[in-house]
Design a protein around this motif. Structure first.
Motif, PDB file in Angstrom:
ATOM      1  N   PRO A   1       0.796  -1.232   0.000  1.00 46.29           N
ATOM      2  CA  PRO A   1       0.000   0.000   0.000  1.00 46.29           C
ATOM      3  C   PRO A   1       0.827   1.280   0.000  1.00 46.29           C
ATOM      4  O   PRO A   1       0.283   2.353  -0.299  1.00 46.29           O
ATOM      5  CB  PRO A   1      -0.843  -0.128   1.281  1.00 46.29           C
ATOM      6  CG  PRO A   1      -0.136  -1.137   2.130  1.00 46.29           C
ATOM      7  CD  PRO A   1       0.543  -2.072   1.188  1.00 46.29           C
ATOM      8  N   ASP A   2       2.111   1.204   0.330  1.00 45.76           N
ATOM      9  CA  ASP A   2       2.958   2.393   0.220  1.00 45.76           C
ATOM     10  C   ASP A   2       3.327   2.695  -1.233  1.00 45.76           C
ATOM     11  O   ASP A   2       3.900   3.749  -1.524  1.00 45.76           O
ATOM     12  CB  ASP A   2       4.241   2.215   1.030  1.00 45.76           C
ATOM     13  CG  ASP A   2       4.005   2.395   2.528  1.00 45.76           C
ATOM     14  OD1 ASP A   2       2.894   2.841   2.889  1.00 45.76           O
ATOM     15  OD2 ASP A   2       4.903   2.087   3.315  1.00 45.76           O
ATOM     16  N   CYS A   3       3.021   1.761  -2.116  1.00 43.91           N
ATOM     17  CA  CYS A   3       3.313   1.943  -3.542  1.00 43.91           C
ATOM     18  C   CYS A   3       2.026   2.297  -4.274  1.00 43.91           C
ATOM     19  O   CYS A   3       1.022   1.590  -4.175  1.00 43.91           O
ATOM     20  CB  CYS A   3       3.912   0.664  -4.138  1.00 43.91           C
ATOM     21  SG  CYS A   3       4.076   0.723  -5.940  1.00 43.91           S
ATOM     22  N   TYR A   4       2.047   3.405  -4.987  1.00 46.70           N
ATOM     23  CA  TYR A   4       0.914   3.717  -5.852  1.00 46.70           C
ATOM     24  C   TYR A   4       1.382   4.504  -7.068  1.00 46.70           C
ATOM     25  O   TYR A   4       2.485   5.064  -7.105  1.00 46.70           O
ATOM     26  CB  TYR A   4      -0.204   4.439  -5.108  1.00 46.70           C
ATOM     27  CG  TYR A   4       0.157   5.736  -4.419  1.00 46.70           C
ATOM     28  CD1 TYR A   4       0.161   6.948  -5.109  1.00 46.70           C
ATOM     29  CD2 TYR A   4       0.442   5.745  -3.051  1.00 46.70           C
ATOM     30  CE1 TYR A   4       0.457   8.134  -4.464  1.00 46.70           C
ATOM     31  CE2 TYR A   4       0.743   6.929  -2.394  1.00 46.70           C
ATOM     32  CZ  TYR A   4       0.745   8.123  -3.098  1.00 46.70           C
ATOM     33  OH  TYR A   4       1.048   9.295  -2.462  1.00 46.70           O
ATOM     34  N   TYR A   5       0.545   4.503  -8.082  1.00 56.50           N
ATOM     35  CA  TYR A   5       0.812   5.174  -9.360  1.00 56.50           C
ATOM     36  C   TYR A   5      -0.216   6.289  -9.545  1.00 56.50           C
ATOM     37  O   TYR A   5      -1.379   6.146  -9.190  1.00 56.50           O
ATOM     38  CB  TYR A   5       0.661   4.212 -10.531  1.00 56.50           C
ATOM     39  CG  TYR A   5       1.593   3.027 -10.534  1.00 56.50           C
ATOM     40  CD1 TYR A   5       2.728   3.010 -11.344  1.00 56.50           C
ATOM     41  CD2 TYR A   5       1.325   1.906  -9.761  1.00 56.50           C
ATOM     42  CE1 TYR A   5       3.576   1.908 -11.378  1.00 56.50           C
ATOM     43  CE2 TYR A   5       2.163   0.802  -9.779  1.00 56.50           C
ATOM     44  CZ  TYR A   5       3.283   0.807 -10.589  1.00 56.50           C
ATOM     45  OH  TYR A   5       4.113  -0.289 -10.631  1.00 56.50           O
ATOM     46  N   LEU A   6       0.234   7.389 -10.110  1.00 52.63           N
ATOM     47  CA  LEU A   6      -0.648   8.494 -10.493  1.00 52.63           C
ATOM     48  C   LEU A   6      -0.376   8.811 -11.959  1.00 52.63           C
ATOM     49  O   LEU A   6       0.780   8.945 -12.362  1.00 52.63           O
ATOM     50  CB  LEU A   6      -0.374   9.733  -9.642  1.00 52.63           C
ATOM     51  CG  LEU A   6      -0.729   9.644  -8.156  1.00 52.63           C
ATOM     52  CD1 LEU A   6      -0.118  10.826  -7.411  1.00 52.63           C
ATOM     53  CD2 LEU A   6      -2.235   9.624  -7.978  1.00 52.63           C
ATOM     54  N   ALA A   7      -1.453   8.946 -12.743  1.00 49.76           N
ATOM     55  CA  ALA A   7      -1.280   9.194 -14.178  1.00 49.76           C
ATOM     56  C   ALA A   7      -2.149  10.357 -14.631  1.00 49.76           C
ATOM     57  O   ALA A   7      -3.301  10.495 -14.213  1.00 49.76           O
ATOM     58  CB  ALA A   7      -1.636   7.940 -14.977  1.00 49.76           C
TER      59      ALA A   7
ATOM     60  N   ASP B   1       7.007   5.004  -1.327  1.00 53.83           N
ATOM     61  CA  ASP B   1       7.103   5.406   0.078  1.00 53.83           C
ATOM     62  C   ASP B   1       5.921   6.296   0.478  1.00 53.83           C
ATOM     63  O   ASP B   1       6.074   7.266   1.204  1.00 53.83           O
ATOM     64  CB  ASP B   1       8.430   6.109   0.346  1.00 53.83           C
ATOM     65  CG  ASP B   1       8.647   7.313  -0.555  1.00 53.83           C
ATOM     66  OD1 ASP B   1       7.695   7.685  -1.292  1.00 53.83           O
ATOM     67  OD2 ASP B   1       9.759   7.864  -0.538  1.00 53.83           O
ATOM     68  N   CYS B   2       4.748   5.939  -0.083  1.00 58.75           N
ATOM     69  CA  CYS B   2       3.507   6.628   0.279  1.00 58.75           C
ATOM     70  C   CYS B   2       3.536   8.110  -0.079  1.00 58.75           C
ATOM     71  O   CYS B   2       2.971   8.947   0.618  1.00 58.75           O
ATOM     72  CB  CYS B   2       3.200   6.448   1.762  1.00 58.75           C
ATOM     73  SG  CYS B   2       1.433   6.623   2.156  1.00 58.75           S
ATOM     74  N   GLY B   3       4.214   8.445  -1.163  1.00 56.04           N
ATOM     75  CA  GLY B   3       4.174   9.798  -1.679  1.00 56.04           C
ATOM     76  C   GLY B   3       5.246  10.734  -1.188  1.00 56.04           C
ATOM     77  O   GLY B   3       5.279  11.905  -1.587  1.00 56.04           O
ATOM     78  N   LYS B   4       6.116  10.266  -0.295  1.00 54.90           N
ATOM     79  CA  LYS B   4       7.193  11.137   0.168  1.00 54.90           C
ATOM     80  C   LYS B   4       8.090  11.529  -1.002  1.00 54.90           C
ATOM     81  O   LYS B   4       8.606  12.644  -1.070  1.00 54.90           O
ATOM     82  CB  LYS B   4       8.013  10.448   1.260  1.00 54.90           C
ATOM     83  CG  LYS B   4       7.241  10.198   2.552  1.00 54.90           C
ATOM     84  CD  LYS B   4       8.099   9.450   3.554  1.00 54.90           C
ATOM     85  CE  LYS B   4       7.314   9.150   4.833  1.00 54.90           C
ATOM     86  NZ  LYS B   4       8.135   8.382   5.802  1.00 54.90           N
TER      87      LYS B   4
END
Length: 357
Positions: free
Chosen positions: A20-26, A42-45
């Motif tokens: 869950p600390d890994c996500y993609y934004l497109a 790293d959850c957006g850091k």
């Protein structure tokens, strides 16, 4: 190797189910500069742009298709053009990105992308050949076979210019890079006696005669010539030279096979509206030009003359879209309708039995 997310038009997010600390934004706006995919572990850091097709955007990690290599297309990520199939770890994710004309896939969590639409990509005599798996879709205005080489096909495309096949359509190469106007090839004509000598009609304006393009016609075009069977093209005249074809939308070209080899007679279809004045709110505005109609060359395309006698007499519409030279010698011209500020103007089919005179 990280970059902060500074844009606001991010519309698609995918959170890794196992991490869950890994996500993609497109950016999937389908507009403007919507072409960035970010990934964070790293959850957006810290976030990293993972989809870079051109060097000016950072380290390139996307395989260029022939659209990019041949035409230097710009691109955007389209709505619904992003998906992730999660792997056991983020490094094993399958990431899919689609632009307005291409599909890309990464099997390593976005480190590298390739184009699965194309198979068996190879250099063949200087042509970037590839087999298609059937996902390429755009308008094709014509499919013509070279009269000297069975199985050699020319595809006349919207937006991507022209394609060339040497094996009866199994594989293709883009051959638009040297066209004067690379968006659309509308017509092609072969010299009946000189192998490899070919003329084409090309334009910056696409999709004629779609409704949107029988009005407000604004777009350059030309007749081009090739001496190597359509691999490369050039302009046989200078636009500012006496007798040059106007720098305007050209939709077709035909060659008279009975004309002398050393000075072929060609006919070109030019697409425009005759000049008129549009008056609105007390303002008189000039519209149209005198480029439309049938143009004739008797020296293989080096110089041209307009031949409109009897063509749409009393009608501003000179949207000449198609030409056909019959074995009898009759030349047929097809004219589309025109949607103008003066209303809908009729088109028609005309015939000349005296070489367009």
């Amino acid at each position: 190797g990280t970059a902060g997310m500074r844009h606001t038009d991010v519309y698609t997010i995918f959170i890794h189910p196992a991490e869950p600390d890994c996500y993609y934004l497109a950016q999937t706006t389908g507009l403007g500069n919507g072409r960035i995919v970010w990934k964070t572990v790293d959850c957006g850091k810290c976030s990293q742009s993972i989809f870079t097709m051109h060097a000016d955007g950072g380290t390139v990690n996307v395989e260029q298709t022939w659209l990019q290599a041949d035409l230097q297309w710009s691109y955007i990520i389209v709505p619904n053009g992003f998906e992730v199939l999660p792997g056991a770890t983020p490094a094993e994710d399958v990431v899919m990105v689609s632009t307005q004309g291409e599909l890309f896939r990464s099997d390593d969590g976005g480190k590298n992308f390739y184009a699965p639409v194309y198979a068996n990509r190879r250099d063949e005599g200087g042509l970037d050949m590839h087999d298609s798996i059937g996902l390429e879709v755009t308008s094709v205005w014509g499919l013509k076979e070279d009269p000297f080489t069975p199985g050699k096909l020319h595809a006349l495309y919207t937006d991507v210019g022209a394609g060339l096949s040497l094996d009866n359509g199994k594989s293709w190469a883009g051959v638009s890079r040297t066209l004067s106007w690379r968006n659309t090839m509308y017509g092609i004509a072969f010299d009946p006696d000189v192998q490899g000598k070919t003329w084409c009609a090309c334009s910056r304006l696409h999709d004629i005669p779609h409704w949107d393009f029988i009005r407000n016609v604004i777009g350059e075009g030309a007749v081009n010539i090739s001496t190597d069977g359509g691999k490369t093209w050039s302009l046989p005249y200078a636009y500012d030279a006496p007798g040059a074809l106007p720098k305007w939308t050209c939709c077709d070209v035909v060659v008279d096979p009975a004309s002398p080899v050393e000075g072929r007679t060609l006919y070109a279809a030019m697409y425009s509206i005759d000049p008129y004045t549009y008056e609105h709110d007390g303002i008189a505005e000039a519209r149209g030009n005198d480029y439309g109609g049938v143009w004739k060359s008797t020296d293989g395309g080096n110089t041209w003359q307009k031949k409109n006698t009897g063509l749409q007499t009393g009608n501003l519409n000179k949207h000449v879209y198609r030409l056909n030279l019959a074995p009898s010698g009759n030349l047929y011209a097809m004219i589309t309708g025109a949607n103008t500020t003066e209303g809908i103007l009729d088109g028609g089919i005309y015939v000349s039995s005296d070489g367009a005179e």
